[in-house]
Structures are given as C-alpha cells and as structure tokens.
Design a protein around this motif. Structure first.
Motif, PDB file in Angstrom:
ATOM      1  N   THR A 110     -13.090   4.162  -3.257  1.00  0.00           N
ATOM      2  CA  THR A 110     -12.068   3.334  -3.889  1.00  0.00           C
ATOM      3  C   THR A 110     -11.580   3.953  -5.181  1.00  0.00           C
ATOM      4  O   THR A 110     -10.400   4.008  -5.454  1.00  0.00           O
ATOM      5  CB  THR A 110     -12.629   1.930  -4.170  1.00  0.00           C
ATOM      6  OG1 THR A 110     -13.091   1.359  -2.928  1.00  0.00           O
ATOM      7  CG2 THR A 110     -11.561   1.031  -4.772  1.00  0.00           C
TER       8      THR A 110
ATOM      9  N   VAL B 113      -1.790   2.943   3.565  1.00  0.00           N
ATOM     10  CA  VAL B 113      -2.684   2.856   2.413  1.00  0.00           C
ATOM     11  C   VAL B 113      -2.261   1.705   1.502  1.00  0.00           C
ATOM     12  O   VAL B 113      -3.091   0.903   1.055  1.00  0.00           O
ATOM     13  CB  VAL B 113      -2.697   4.186   1.621  1.00  0.00           C
ATOM     14  CG1 VAL B 113      -3.594   4.075   0.395  1.00  0.00           C
ATOM     15  CG2 VAL B 113      -3.161   5.337   2.510  1.00  0.00           C
TER      16      VAL B 113
ATOM     17  N   THR C  68      -7.584   5.774  -5.739  1.00  0.00           N
ATOM     18  CA  THR C  68      -6.721   4.799  -6.418  1.00  0.00           C
ATOM     19  C   THR C  68      -5.306   5.376  -6.566  1.00  0.00           C
ATOM     20  O   THR C  68      -5.134   6.529  -6.919  1.00  0.00           O
ATOM     21  CB  THR C  68      -7.274   4.477  -7.818  1.00  0.00           C
ATOM     22  OG1 THR C  68      -8.576   3.923  -7.652  1.00  0.00           O
ATOM     23  CG2 THR C  68      -6.389   3.466  -8.507  1.00  0.00           C
TER      24      THR C  68
ATOM     25  N   SER D 268     -10.076  -1.955   3.921  1.00  0.00           N
ATOM     26  CA  SER D 268     -10.584  -0.616   3.622  1.00  0.00           C
ATOM     27  C   SER D 268      -9.471   0.416   3.758  1.00  0.00           C
ATOM     28  O   SER D 268      -8.535   0.248   4.556  1.00  0.00           O
ATOM     29  CB  SER D 268     -11.730  -0.264   4.574  1.00  0.00           C
ATOM     30  OG  SER D 268     -12.815  -1.147   4.409  1.00  0.00           O
ATOM     31  N   ASP D 269      -9.572   1.472   3.007  1.00  0.00           N
ATOM     32  CA  ASP D 269      -8.612   2.565   3.075  1.00  0.00           C
ATOM     33  C   ASP D 269      -8.650   3.167   4.480  1.00  0.00           C
ATOM     34  O   ASP D 269      -9.704   3.588   4.952  1.00  0.00           O
ATOM     35  CB  ASP D 269      -8.989   3.639   2.038  1.00  0.00           C
ATOM     36  CG  ASP D 269      -7.899   4.679   1.846  1.00  0.00           C
ATOM     37  OD1 ASP D 269      -7.301   5.100   2.857  1.00  0.00           O
ATOM     38  OD2 ASP D 269      -7.653   5.080   0.698  1.00  0.00           O
TER      39      ASP D 269
ATOM     40  N   SER E  23      -2.883  -1.764   3.151  1.00  0.00           N
ATOM     41  CA  SER E  23      -4.324  -2.022   3.247  1.00  0.00           C
ATOM     42  C   SER E  23      -4.892  -2.444   1.902  1.00  0.00           C
ATOM     43  O   SER E  23      -5.712  -3.369   1.818  1.00  0.00           O
ATOM     44  CB  SER E  23      -5.052  -0.777   3.763  1.00  0.00           C
ATOM     45  OG  SER E  23      -4.698  -0.505   5.105  1.00  0.00           O
ATOM     46  N   ARG E  24      -4.463  -1.801   0.839  1.00  0.00           N
ATOM     47  CA  ARG E  24      -4.969  -2.148  -0.484  1.00  0.00           C
ATOM     48  C   ARG E  24      -4.463  -3.518  -0.930  1.00  0.00           C
ATOM     49  O   ARG E  24      -5.222  -4.323  -1.487  1.00  0.00           O
ATOM     50  CB  ARG E  24      -4.563  -1.077  -1.494  1.00  0.00           C
ATOM     51  CG  ARG E  24      -5.314   0.227  -1.280  1.00  0.00           C
ATOM     52  CD  ARG E  24      -4.887   1.286  -2.267  1.00  0.00           C
ATOM     53  NE  ARG E  24      -5.604   2.529  -2.026  1.00  0.00           N
ATOM     54  CZ  ARG E  24      -5.355   3.668  -2.658  1.00  0.00           C
ATOM     55  NH1 ARG E  24      -4.407   3.716  -3.570  1.00  0.00           N
ATOM     56  NH2 ARG E  24      -6.057   4.748  -2.386  1.00  0.00           N
TER      57      ARG E  24
END
Length: 243
Positions: free
Chosen positions: A238, A23, A242, A32-33, A26-27
């Motif tokens: 998103t 995660v 968070t 994308s998650d 990727s961020r």
C-alpha cells in the motif's frame, strides 16, 4: 500554432490513457491493488477477481471511455483546425499506448483490451459494437477472457476492412492504428497464450486465492467482533504503490 495541434492532441490522449482506472477505482472502493493478486494486470478482468462486480464494471467503462473520448473529440471538433483522420488514428493509438505504458504508473500498465474497444467505438459505433459482441460471444462460449480478447483483437482489423463502403469508409491511417493495437494486444497476452496451451489459464468468474483468503479473513474477524491489523507485506504494498 495550428501545426502544433496534432502534437498537443497526441500528448493529451496519451496522458488520458495513462490513467489506470483499475488501480484508481480499487483504491476508492477500498479493494486490494489489482497489481498484487491474480494475473497482476491492472484491468477489469483482474479487478473482477477481487470479488467486486461493481468495481470491475466501473473499471471497464472508464478504461473504454478514455480510448473513446480523444477519438470522438478529434472527429467532432478537429476538422476546422486541420485535424483529420490521420490525427484520429494517432490519438486513438496514443490513448491505447498510454494504458499499456502509463506515465503515472512507471510505464507498467494493463493489456489495453477495454481501451482498444473504446478506440474502436470512437472510430465507428458499429465497429466497436460488433467487436464487443464478438468478444462477449467468445467469452460466454469458452469462459476465457484472454482467449476472447486475443481472437477479437485479431479480427478487429479484418472487420474494419470488410465493412468499408457499407458501414464506414476505410482510412489507411486508421487501419494501421487498429492493426498496431491488435499486434500489441497479442504481445501483451503472450503469457496468457502459454497458459491457454498448458490448460492453466483462469476462467471468468473464478476469484483469486488472494480474494478468497481476504474474504475468509474478514469474515472470521467480523465473527469474533474485532479486526486484525493488516499484514506487513500488505502495508508495504500500500505504501509503495500510493498514487
């Protein structure tokens, strides 16, 4: 105070294991998650389905490192403080369970393959390398990451027992920890096992429909010289996820 050191080491290993690098990476890389496409598993294999090999490799290395680090720290520095092989086994298992049940992500984590490999590497470089090579061989032959992971997990405790006296000295606590990890890996791959039986499991190198659609959308937007706003459901995901 010294009697609390095993507990502190255990909690620290769990916290480190709870860092879901699939995660996080990727961020940071604008992807994308991984919990929203493919298998929805926050792991390196699912990150690869996003189309970014660099992100998948980085996720794999970091997830393995968080299993390796607590184990080797206790092995290298723990003995003067009374932290022996029993603590090595506990911190390895704690880091693995942190990945599977991360405190920072509502206890919904990945399957733990890379982190388990990191633990094995910490226990013995020979054990980790042999298990990794076994996984790689199975993955290349069958093209199924899940099948390779399942078979490597089952064989890891066997390899540890067989290597006693030649490459390392067997410890009952570590044997138990490796066996528990193998059992959890089997449990976490239950859906994959069902898909393998049905013949619907995704093969390595196959991008998810989400990734293909996202790339097609981006290409079309670039071709027309503008970008479209994100879809409503993507915005909600998103905001909801968070860090």
């Amino acid at each position: 105070m010294q009697s609390l050191l095993p507990v502190i080491a255990l909690l620290a290993a769990y916290v480190v294991g709870s860092l879901s690098f699939a995660v996080i990476v990727s961020r940071l890389m604008g992807l994308s998650d991984p919990r929203t496409f493919g298998s929805k598993n926050p792991g390196a294999t699912n990150v690869l389905r996003s189309g970014s090999k660099a992100a998948a490799i980085l996720t794999l290395l970091l997830d393995a490192a968080k299993g390796w680090l607590p184990v080797v720290l206790v092995k290298w520095y723990g003995l003067p403080y009374g932290l022996g092989d029993g603590t090595v086994a506990l911190v390895g298992l704690a880091a693995f369970l942190g990945h599977v049940f991360p405190v920072f992500f509502k206890f919904a984590g990945g399957k733990g393959v890379a982190t388990a490999l990191g633990v094995l590497l910490g226990v013995s470089a020979w054990l980790g390398a042999t298990t990794a090579l076994l996984w790689l061989l199975l993955a290349v032959v069958f093209r199924y990451s899940s099948l390779a992971s399942i078979m490597a997990a089952v064989l890891a405790p066997v390899l540890y027992v067989l290597g006693d006296g030649s490459f390392w000295y067997l410890n009952k606590s570590i044997t138990l920890a490796i066996t528990v990890m193998a059992a959890f890996l089997m449990y976490r791959h239950a859906e994959n096992i069902q898909r393998l039986i049905k013949g619907t499991e995704s093969k390595l190198g196959k991008k998810s429909a989400h990734s293909a659609g996202h790339q097609l959308h981006s290409h079309a937007a670039a071709k027309h010289g503008h970008r479209h706003p994100p879809a409503v459901n993507e915005t909600k995901v998103t905001q909801k996820d968070t860090l």
